[in-house]
Design a protein around this motif. Sequence first.
Motif, short mmCIF file in Angstrom:
data_model
loop_
_atom_site.label_atom_id
_atom_site.label_comp_id
_atom_site.label_asym_id
_atom_site.label_seq_id
_atom_site.Cartn_x
_atom_site.Cartn_y
_atom_site.Cartn_z
N THR A 296 0.86 -1.26 -0.08
CA THR A 296 0.17 0.00 -0.05
C THR A 296 0.97 1.15 0.03
OG1 THR A 296 -0.08 0.03 2.35
CG2 THR A 296 -1.66 -1.34 1.31
N PRO A 297 0.39 2.43 -0.38
CA PRO A 297 1.39 3.58 -0.20
C PRO A 297 1.89 3.80 1.17
CG PRO A 297 -0.66 4.26 -1.30
CD PRO A 297 -0.86 2.81 -0.89
N LEU A 298 1.24 3.42 2.21
CA LEU A 298 1.96 3.55 3.64
C LEU A 298 3.12 2.82 3.63
CD1 LEU A 298 2.07 5.25 6.10
CD2 LEU A 298 0.05 3.71 6.92
N LYS A 299 2.74 1.47 3.22
CA LYS A 299 4.05 0.45 3.44
C LYS A 299 5.17 0.65 2.64
CE LYS A 299 1.46 -3.85 4.31
NZ LYS A 299 1.05 -5.04 3.61
N ARG A 300 4.83 1.42 1.06
CA ARG A 300 5.98 1.78 0.43
C ARG A 300 6.67 3.17 0.95
NH1 ARG A 300 2.31 0.81 -3.59
NH2 ARG A 300 1.69 3.01 -3.81
N CYS A 301 5.87 3.85 1.59
CA CYS A 301 6.55 4.92 2.26
C CYS A 301 7.40 4.47 3.43
CB CYS A 301 5.48 5.95 2.79
SG CYS A 301 6.24 7.41 3.73
N VAL A 302 6.93 3.87 4.35
CA VAL A 302 7.75 3.25 5.52
C VAL A 302 8.86 2.32 4.99
CG1 VAL A 302 7.72 1.57 7.42
CG2 VAL A 302 5.82 3.02 6.88
N SER A 303 8.72 1.63 4.10
CA SER A 303 9.92 0.71 3.40
C SER A 303 11.01 1.81 2.83
CB SER A 303 9.47 -0.37 2.24
OG SER A 303 8.54 -1.21 2.89
N GLU A 304 10.46 2.86 2.02
CA GLU A 304 11.75 3.71 1.65
C GLU A 304 12.33 4.31 2.49
OE1 GLU A 304 9.22 6.03 -1.29
OE2 GLU A 304 8.76 4.44 -2.41
N GLU A 305 11.53 4.63 3.61
CA GLU A 305 12.45 5.50 4.65
C GLU A 305 13.16 4.51 5.45
OE1 GLU A 305 12.47 8.69 5.60
OE2 GLU A 305 11.31 8.91 3.62
N LEU A 306 12.86 3.14 5.65
CA LEU A 306 13.85 2.19 6.39
C LEU A 306 14.79 2.04 5.26
CD1 LEU A 306 11.11 -0.38 7.70
CD2 LEU A 306 12.69 1.12 9.25
N ALA A 307 14.68 1.86 4.22
CA ALA A 307 15.93 1.73 3.34
C ALA A 307 17.09 2.99 3.30
CB ALA A 307 15.48 1.49 1.82
N ARG A 308 16.55 3.95 3.39
CA ARG A 308 17.11 5.28 3.69
C ARG A 308 18.06 5.36 5.02
NH1 ARG A 308 13.61 7.49 0.43
NH2 ARG A 308 12.12 9.02 1.14
N TYR A 309 17.24 4.71 6.07
CA TYR A 309 17.86 4.64 7.33
C TYR A 309 19.11 3.55 7.26
CZ TYR A 309 18.14 3.56 12.49
OH TYR A 309 18.38 3.29 13.79
N PHE A 310 18.73 2.51 6.79
CA PHE A 310 19.68 1.56 6.75
C PHE A 310 20.83 2.19 5.92
CE2 PHE A 310 16.63 -1.20 8.67
CZ PHE A 310 17.46 -2.16 9.38
N ASP A 311 20.66 2.79 4.79
CA ASP A 311 21.84 3.39 4.06
C ASP A 311 22.51 4.39 4.73
OD1 ASP A 311 21.10 1.88 1.86
OD2 ASP A 311 20.19 3.64 0.73
#
Length: 134
Positions: free
Chosen positions: A60-75
């Motif tokens: 969902t858009p919310l899941k995608r947003c959270v996943s993208e932010e987590l990817a940035r965080y891990f980077d």
Amino acid sequence: MAQEGDHVNPGTGAAEPHRTDDVPMPTLTPFPVQAGDPSTRKACRMNRNRPNGCGGPAATPLKRCVSEELARYFDALEGEQPCDLHKMVIGETEQALLQFVLEHTGGNQSRAAQLLGLNRGTLRKKLNYYGIDR
């Protein structure tokens, strides 16, 4: 010999097992749905159709947003292991949710609690925990 839960007959003094067959069972009636009941609204129906209310594996858009932010965080961690990741994500998400819903309801905590599916006391506790102005 009487055991715990047995009834002692006062006339004979004999132990009798506790009987439940003579106790009437309550009749359960379905809770009436009132006109305008929030459970009949589109948003509630949509949530009921999702497994565990989360929508399953589809993004969902919310899941995608959270996943993208987590990817940035891990980077940004550059290989370092995160600490208390669940607590951080839930806390950040919950705080944003509470702030948004309070703004949406014009600061009406009773209405905000209803929209969130929380008890008003629980909402107040969370607002205090996050330091959100009421």
